[in-house]
Structures are given as structure tokens and as C-alpha cells.
Design an enzyme around this catalytic site. Sequence first.
Site, PDB file in Angstrom:
ATOM      1  N   HIS A  37       0.845  -1.197   0.000  1.00 32.11           N
ATOM      2  CA  HIS A  37       0.000   0.000   0.000  1.00 32.11           C
ATOM      3  C   HIS A  37       0.882   1.249   0.000  1.00 32.11           C
ATOM      4  CE1 HIS A  37       1.023  -0.644   4.231  1.00 32.11           C
ATOM      5  NE2 HIS A  37       0.971   0.680   4.312  1.00 32.11           N
ATOM      6  N   HIS A 121       6.082   6.771  -1.072  1.00 34.65           N
ATOM      7  CA  HIS A 121       6.782   5.563  -1.501  1.00 34.65           C
ATOM      8  C   HIS A 121       5.967   4.345  -1.081  1.00 34.65           C
ATOM      9  CE1 HIS A 121       7.870   5.928   2.712  1.00 34.65           C
ATOM     10  NE2 HIS A 121       8.068   4.626   2.706  1.00 34.65           N
TER      11      HIS A 121
END
Length: 179
Positions: A37, A121
Site C-alpha cells: 500500500h 513511496h
Amino acid sequence: MARLFISIDLPERIKDDIEDLYMAIPGAKWVDYSQIHLTLRFIGEVDNIMEEQIIAVLKTISMPPFELSLKGVGYFPPRRHPRILWAGVAENPELFRLQGKIERALNSIGIAPEQRRFHPHITIARLNEPPLEKIALFMAQNSLFSTELFAVSQFHLYRSYLSKRGAYHQKQATFYLTT
């Protein structure tokens, strides 16, 4: 007490692209496919009353859906022994706009501001003393990593449970982006 974070789920095809990066690196614990995720904000431990307030304030966030893509790989901490491998997110002002709205909403109910600058990120591996030559090889082989665009039309509040086998995440609420 609930350990909470806010994230964007990734489409299966994007998670497939990320999983294709995985390679044999001694000391690397690759993130399980189901747990991949993009974290927008780690909140930490809160009680049930604060969790309800978080859900209420996140429901007030309004902005249109947008598109994202992933680009590049790297590691944290920079210029020191790597502890985390990540896939990067291509520059996108709408993502920063959403994250800023989330930050301001949380601050409005007394959650302290995040001290670190938002660096979007996808964590793909946690590292325990990996051979640096293997990290250099990973970086070289994947330096041009990129994905197609994908739609972001919602974000989620998750509860994180820590165990000996790693973290397990349970979705608590979904918030939709609408035009």
C-alpha cells in the site's frame, strides 16, 4: 488502543509490477502481496473515541479523484546502511494535496503534526544487514522501474496489528474522492 494509519490501496496489476521486483537478497523480508500500500499518514496508537473522531474528520475531506504512477526504487535511510527498500511514486501535486488535507484534518482534532516531510513511496522490503553488493544490484536492475497510471478514487483508514510474522492490516473505513 488501536494502531492506525491512512493509505491508498494499489490495483492488483500495480502490485504485480511491484512483486516482479522481488529478488534474492539475504536479510530481506519482502512485503506480502496483500499488505502492499501507499501510506499517506501513520497515526500510531489511539483510543476508540479518537478513532471515531478521526473517521468523522476524514469524511469531511473533499477533492476529485486523480491518477498516479510509480517510478524508481530506493532505500531508507539514504547514505547509510539500508533498512527499507521502496518503490517510488512519480511526482504528483494532487497526491500532496490529498496528504496535506489529511494532515490538516488530523491536526484539527489534536493529532500532532507529522515531523518528517512526506516522501511518497511503497515499502517493498525490510532489511536486516543485507550485503551491500546485493542492494547495489537491486538498484541497478530496477533503476528504470515505472508503472502505468492508475486511478485514485478513495483512501482508507487501517488498523495495524503486529505479530512475530509481521504486521497485519485491517481496513476500518473507506473515504471516497468525488468531483
